[in-house]
Write a protein that holds these residues in place. Sequence first.
Motif, PDB file in Angstrom:
ATOM      1  N   ASN A 134      -6.663  12.585  15.560  1.00 14.57           N
ATOM      2  CA  ASN A 134      -5.498  13.529  16.130  1.00 14.57           C
ATOM      3  C   ASN A 134      -5.798  12.925  17.556  1.00 14.57           C
ATOM      4  OD1 ASN A 134      -4.042  14.433  13.710  1.00 14.57           O
ATOM      5  ND2 ASN A 134      -5.006  15.200  13.503  1.00 14.57           N
ATOM      6  N   THR A 135      -6.761  12.819  17.530  1.00 15.01           N
ATOM      7  CA  THR A 135      -7.562  12.408  19.247  1.00 15.01           C
ATOM      8  C   THR A 135      -6.835  10.938  19.965  1.00 15.01           C
ATOM      9  OG1 THR A 135      -9.420  11.029  19.110  1.00 15.01           O
ATOM     10  CG2 THR A 135      -9.216  13.406  18.305  1.00 15.01           C
ATOM     11  N   ALA A 136      -7.369  10.702  21.653  1.00 19.17           N
ATOM     12  CA  ALA A 136      -6.787   9.309  22.150  1.00 19.17           C
ATOM     13  C   ALA A 136      -7.967   8.422  21.045  1.00 19.17           C
ATOM     14  CB  ALA A 136      -6.984   9.607  23.256  1.00 19.17           C
ATOM     15  N   TYR A 183     -16.456   9.292  29.682  1.00 14.44           N
ATOM     16  CA  TYR A 183     -15.289  10.461  28.960  1.00 14.44           C
ATOM     17  C   TYR A 183     -15.222  11.295  30.350  1.00 14.44           C
ATOM     18  CZ  TYR A 183     -16.115   8.670  24.405  1.00 14.44           C
ATOM     19  OH  TYR A 183     -16.082   7.340  23.202  1.00 14.44           O
ATOM     20  N   HIS A 188      -8.378  15.636  29.932  1.00 15.73           N
ATOM     21  CA  HIS A 188      -8.912  14.537  29.399  1.00 15.73           C
ATOM     22  C   HIS A 188      -8.683  13.415  30.341  1.00 15.73           C
ATOM     23  CE1 HIS A 188     -10.027  10.773  26.647  1.00 15.73           C
ATOM     24  NE2 HIS A 188     -10.781  10.664  28.043  1.00 15.73           N
ATOM     25  N   TYR A 244     -17.574  10.736  19.928  1.00 21.32           N
ATOM     26  CA  TYR A 244     -16.430  11.156  21.153  1.00 21.32           C
ATOM     27  C   TYR A 244     -15.758  12.640  20.991  1.00 21.32           C
ATOM     28  CZ  TYR A 244     -13.086   9.387  18.413  1.00 21.32           C
ATOM     29  OH  TYR A 244     -11.326   8.507  17.904  1.00 21.32           O
ATOM     30  N   SER A 245     -15.213  13.201  19.824  1.00 26.51           N
ATOM     31  CA  SER A 245     -14.547  13.844  19.280  1.00 26.51           C
ATOM     32  C   SER A 245     -14.828  15.522  19.716  1.00 26.51           C
ATOM     33  CB  SER A 245     -13.740  14.418  18.164  1.00 26.51           C
ATOM     34  OG  SER A 245     -14.671  14.277  16.972  1.00 26.51           O
ATOM     35  N   ILE A 289     -14.028  15.689  23.514  1.00 34.92           N
ATOM     36  CA  ILE A 289     -13.187  15.537  24.373  1.00 34.92           C
ATOM     37  C   ILE A 289     -12.668  16.704  23.508  1.00 34.92           C
ATOM     38  CG2 ILE A 289     -10.620  14.219  24.074  1.00 34.92           C
ATOM     39  CD1 ILE A 289     -12.106  11.650  23.777  1.00 34.92           C
ATOM     40  N   CYS A 290     -12.698  17.348  22.353  1.00 36.72           N
ATOM     41  CA  CYS A 290     -11.782  18.771  22.390  1.00 36.72           C
ATOM     42  C   CYS A 290     -12.412  19.831  22.750  1.00 36.72           C
ATOM     43  CB  CYS A 290     -12.474  18.589  20.327  1.00 36.72           C
ATOM     44  SG  CYS A 290     -11.306  17.210  19.787  1.00 36.72           S
ATOM     45  N   ASN A 299      -1.789  12.941  26.502  1.00 33.76           N
ATOM     46  CA  ASN A 299      -1.935  14.920  26.841  1.00 33.76           C
ATOM     47  C   ASN A 299      -0.234  15.531  26.893  1.00 33.76           C
ATOM     48  OD1 ASN A 299      -4.511  14.282  27.043  1.00 33.76           O
ATOM     49  ND2 ASN A 299      -4.890  14.238  29.428  1.00 33.76           N
ATOM     50  N   ARG A 310      -9.626  14.546  11.656  1.00 36.58           N
ATOM     51  CA  ARG A 310      -9.532  15.096  12.818  1.00 36.58           C
ATOM     52  C   ARG A 310      -9.568  13.708  14.287  1.00 36.58           C
ATOM     53  NH1 ARG A 310     -15.014  18.755  12.324  1.00 36.58           N
ATOM     54  NH2 ARG A 310     -13.879  20.740  10.763  1.00 36.58           N
ATOM     55  N   GLU A 311     -10.284  13.003  14.224  1.00 31.25           N
ATOM     56  CA  GLU A 311      -9.990  12.065  15.311  1.00 31.25           C
ATOM     57  C   GLU A 311      -9.368  10.788  15.108  1.00 31.25           C
ATOM     58  OE1 GLU A 311     -14.058   9.843  14.542  1.00 31.25           O
ATOM     59  OE2 GLU A 311     -15.485  11.514  15.668  1.00 31.25           O
TER      60      GLU A 311
END
Length: 494
Positions: free
Chosen positions: A111-113, A432, A387, A373-374, A377-378, A127, A108-109
């Motif tokens: 796919n995050t920044a 964050y 974000h 952290y995910s 943010i998510c 974003n 999953r992470e």
Amino acid sequence: MTGLSGKNLHFGNSFLHSRGEDEDAFAKLGSSVKKRRTVERCGPAEQAKVTHLLTKWGSLDDVLLRHVLEGLKLPELDILNNSGYLPDKFNAWKSCADLTAMHIAGMRERNTAGGGALDAIAAFRFNWKLDGTTDPILRKLSHKDLRYVLTHYDGERAACHALPREDLPSLIQEAVDSEPEVAATGVAATAPGCTALGRFTRLELIDPEADAAVFGDANLRTSCGIARQGRWARAWYRRGVDGGKLRSNKALGHVGRVIATTFESLEVLRERYAEIDETIAELEKDFSEVYHEVDCTRIAVHPQFKDLEGSLGAVYYNFPHAGAVGGFFDGHPLVNWRHENLMRLFFRALRAYVKPGGIVKVASNQGAVGVRYSYIICSAVENEFRHTETMPFLQWSLHRYGRSYGDRRDTYRRPDEGEGYNVQRAEKDMVYTFIYQPTGQALAPQDIRLPPTFRTIEACPDGPFDGMSGESRKNLAKQLYRRFMLECSGTHVG
């Protein structure tokens, strides 16, 4: 909506105990949660895919691994199935369920920044899924112009959410022709854009007149830092009125009300922090309000938050944690769902209280395995908090607030008194940062992670169950099941 009970789900450091609860009521509670699980979380297609994966891995009897997989949606199960992933059954330190949960989190992470430092331009680019060619153009802009571009870009200037080089001149020209925003007035409008925006984040140059709220502030030191800045800002504000420079001086800090909250009662705080009464007196001297026994996921039903809807311009939550469960590490799949729910319900609860454009800051370690952290943010993005930046905690003007563990350990030791957190280094702590940008559209009920069944808990091979058998194992499973069911009961308004 029906979900986790903020009263029973402690997003802090101690939990309500279930002893003495009515057995019939508890049975009904467990039944209702299991029914929700069947209806909302694991339909026939998901169950078939879970069984397929367990069969492929030769783990049909692994109840805890099944629990991990049942927490996934069908697209995630398909990705996992097609990835060729296979848990290591011979790992001496981690169970297949632990390994798979870690693999899913990493999946999953990706796919995050990411959880590390991210400036305003990098966050903006992620974003909107922009390509790297936009970076050198945006980094040349002044503070005023970059602020305009980041604020007014809506993804419609070019197809497929791209911002090609040829589309930049018109938007930049609009920025050059625009007047500085009130929030930025007098704050280096011609300075390098990314650097100036970073100073806003680090120096708390927030909406000067809106209220600010701090949640889960165990020893209230974060609140004191914000209130102290407010004291200086009020002095500058008065000088601005007298000197005819009102707008410029108001931008130097926060002059609104600071609402400091703790999850614990005042009695518990007095046991842990000998200085707590002095701290409260300091806050009240700075015109702050201190509320105790506030669950950040249930502020809508807290009497002291009545009529505060849409009033918060800044919200802070440092190092959130759903509380420890004895014998389990934070990332264990039997207990980790609680940490993710904390973030999901926190941001959903804030929607009614943060004004559009309001700032939310959540500090955490980028390597944390409890509140990952995910999750932060998510959960924010799901609830329309964009974000805007991730800054290193040590660069924040409030980083010397005087940290605490937030539990019984604070009675005899503190992190800032030569003590540290095991596995967490200060240089990996991040803040964050988000801005609330509601679309005006109604959101679906907040999804949550549901707890394991009694059968799953009883079959747990590690943690406090290691080496345990017979009635002692069954009794511990009953206690944990009761506790988890109570943590997942109630009605949330958010």
